[in-house]
Write a protein that holds these residues in place. Structure first.
Motif, PDB file in Angstrom:
ATOM      1  N   ILE A 169       0.829  -1.199   0.000  1.00  0.00           N
ATOM      2  CA  ILE A 169       0.000   0.000   0.000  1.00  0.00           C
ATOM      3  C   ILE A 169       0.870   1.259   0.000  1.00  0.00           C
ATOM      4  CG2 ILE A 169      -1.620   1.338   1.412  1.00  0.00           C
ATOM      5  CD1 ILE A 169      -3.113  -1.229   1.940  1.00  0.00           C
ATOM      6  N   ASN A 178       0.766   4.099  -2.904  1.00  0.00           N
ATOM      7  CA  ASN A 178       0.694   5.552  -2.713  1.00  0.00           C
ATOM      8  C   ASN A 178       1.790   6.267  -3.488  1.00  0.00           C
ATOM      9  OD1 ASN A 178      -1.573   5.597  -1.065  1.00  0.00           O
ATOM     10  ND2 ASN A 178      -0.391   5.387   0.822  1.00  0.00           N
ATOM     11  N   LEU A 189      -4.061   5.931   0.225  1.00  0.00           N
ATOM     12  CA  LEU A 189      -4.436   4.832   1.101  1.00  0.00           C
ATOM     13  C   LEU A 189      -3.666   4.877   2.428  1.00  0.00           C
ATOM     14  CD1 LEU A 189      -4.479   2.032  -1.628  1.00  0.00           C
ATOM     15  CD2 LEU A 189      -6.296   3.632  -0.989  1.00  0.00           C
ATOM     16  N   ASP A 190      -4.230   4.230   3.426  1.00  0.00           N
ATOM     17  CA  ASP A 190      -3.638   4.206   4.767  1.00  0.00           C
ATOM     18  C   ASP A 190      -2.992   2.835   4.996  1.00  0.00           C
ATOM     19  OD1 ASP A 190      -2.967   4.262   7.412  1.00  0.00           O
ATOM     20  OD2 ASP A 190      -4.929   4.905   8.146  1.00  0.00           O
ATOM     21  N   LYS A 213      -4.270   0.571   7.691  1.00  0.00           N
ATOM     22  CA  LYS A 213      -5.608  -0.005   7.516  1.00  0.00           C
ATOM     23  C   LYS A 213      -5.721  -0.597   6.109  1.00  0.00           C
ATOM     24  CE  LYS A 213      -7.744   3.401  10.604  1.00  0.00           C
ATOM     25  NZ  LYS A 213      -8.761   4.492  10.707  1.00  0.00           N
ATOM     26  N   SER A 231      -8.514   0.277   3.279  1.00  0.00           N
ATOM     27  CA  SER A 231      -7.972   1.080   2.176  1.00  0.00           C
ATOM     28  C   SER A 231      -8.318   0.467   0.827  1.00  0.00           C
ATOM     29  CB  SER A 231      -6.451   1.202   2.314  1.00  0.00           C
ATOM     30  OG  SER A 231      -6.111   1.999   3.426  1.00  0.00           O
ATOM     31  N   LYS A 233     -11.971   1.075   0.135  1.00  0.00           N
ATOM     32  CA  LYS A 233     -12.207   2.457  -0.305  1.00  0.00           C
ATOM     33  C   LYS A 233     -11.841   2.635  -1.775  1.00  0.00           C
ATOM     34  CE  LYS A 233     -11.746   5.070   4.030  1.00  0.00           C
ATOM     35  NZ  LYS A 233     -10.915   6.053   4.759  1.00  0.00           N
ATOM     36  N   LYS A 234     -10.722   2.027  -2.152  1.00  0.00           N
ATOM     37  CA  LYS A 234     -10.284   2.152  -3.547  1.00  0.00           C
ATOM     38  C   LYS A 234     -11.309   1.528  -4.494  1.00  0.00           C
ATOM     39  CE  LYS A 234      -6.411   1.261  -6.643  1.00  0.00           C
ATOM     40  NZ  LYS A 234      -5.015   0.768  -6.798  1.00  0.00           N
TER      41      LYS A 234
END
Length: 259
Positions: A44, A48, A158-159, A162, A166, A169-170
């Protein structure tokens, strides 16, 4: 099998996050590994980093009047949508940005005649992934694909702490998820940002989630006086596409564009 909810809400996010976590737990139990999110966090973090360079590439494309030879971002669907969490994808887009920046610097130095500006095309959905005359015809008629919707960075940063949430959410942020207005809003925004003259939607017969909204998209772009060509074809099997008919329709579309 992942069931992606139609609407983005706290409940749908929680539901999708739970599915991804369950899949992860099921896989590691089957391969005999202990739970641990370090690899997830690394992927992740790389995603990012990839996102940062992809945004930079997209921003610089807004001012380009053409592209380096053989550049076609439609060919980068695999690194963009499958490999963002890898070092190779980050490296690819970092070099892509540098190459496009050098190309832009040359354009500005040469101070090209603005009266001969190429027509900008917004490409919707995918392209035929076999030899096709489409892009040769566009180039011959002084047109080029300024941008394509599959290159749009649609997800938030993204986190890494998490990972499951994440990823959920994406997935929920994608413009093809939910109401057709999600997609048409994006297309109209892209048309304005990239100063588009015309749009081409390659309507691959198997992608119902895309070609089902073709008429709505065409009508919405018409509100901005942007002509749209909808080409029915097959992205992967040229035997299912009529090359002669496609060529004739593109030539007719370009006549409208240049009139």
């Amino acid at each position: 099998l992942i069931d992606v909810p139609y609407h983005y809400s706290k409940e749908s996010l929680r539901y999708l996050t739970g599915q991804i976590k369950n899949i992860y737990t099921d896989i590691i139990s089957k391969i005999g590994r202990k739970p641990g999110n370090s690899k997830f966090e690394e992927a992740i973090s790389l995603s990012n980093e990839f996102r940062k360079w992809a945004v930079k590439v997209n921003n610089i494309r807004k001012t380009l009047t053409d592209y380096p030879p053989y550049f076609n971002a439609l060919s980068y669907i695999l690194p963009f949508h499958v490999f963002p969490g890898t070092k190779k994808a980050v490296t690819l887009y970092k070099y892509m940005y540098r190459e496009l920046k050098e190309h832009l610097d040359r354009q500005q130095y040469e101070n090209r005649d603005k009266s001969k500006r190429s027509k900008k095309i917004l490409w919707l959905h995918l392209k035929p992934y076999y030899k096709s005359e489409i892009f040769e015809i566009l180039k011959k008629e002084n047109c080029f694909v300024a941008f394509e919707e599959i290159s749009h960075v649609y997800w938030p940063e993204l986190d890494p702490s998490k990972p499951f949430e994440s990823l959920a959410k994406k997935m929920l942020s994608h413009f093809l998820v939910g109401n057709i207005n999600n997609r048409t809003k994006l297309i109209l925004d892209l048309a304005r940002e990239y100063k588009i003259d015309g749009a081409i939607l390659f309507s691959h017969w198997g992608c119902r989630q895309s070609n089902g909204g073709a008429r709505i998209i065409k009508d919405r772009l018409k509100e901005l006086d942007i002509p749209t060509l909808v080409i029915d074809g097959d992205c992967v099997d040229q035997n299912n596409s009529s090359h002669g008919q496609i060529k004739t329709r593109i030539q007719g579309f370009l006549e409208i564009l240049n009139s």
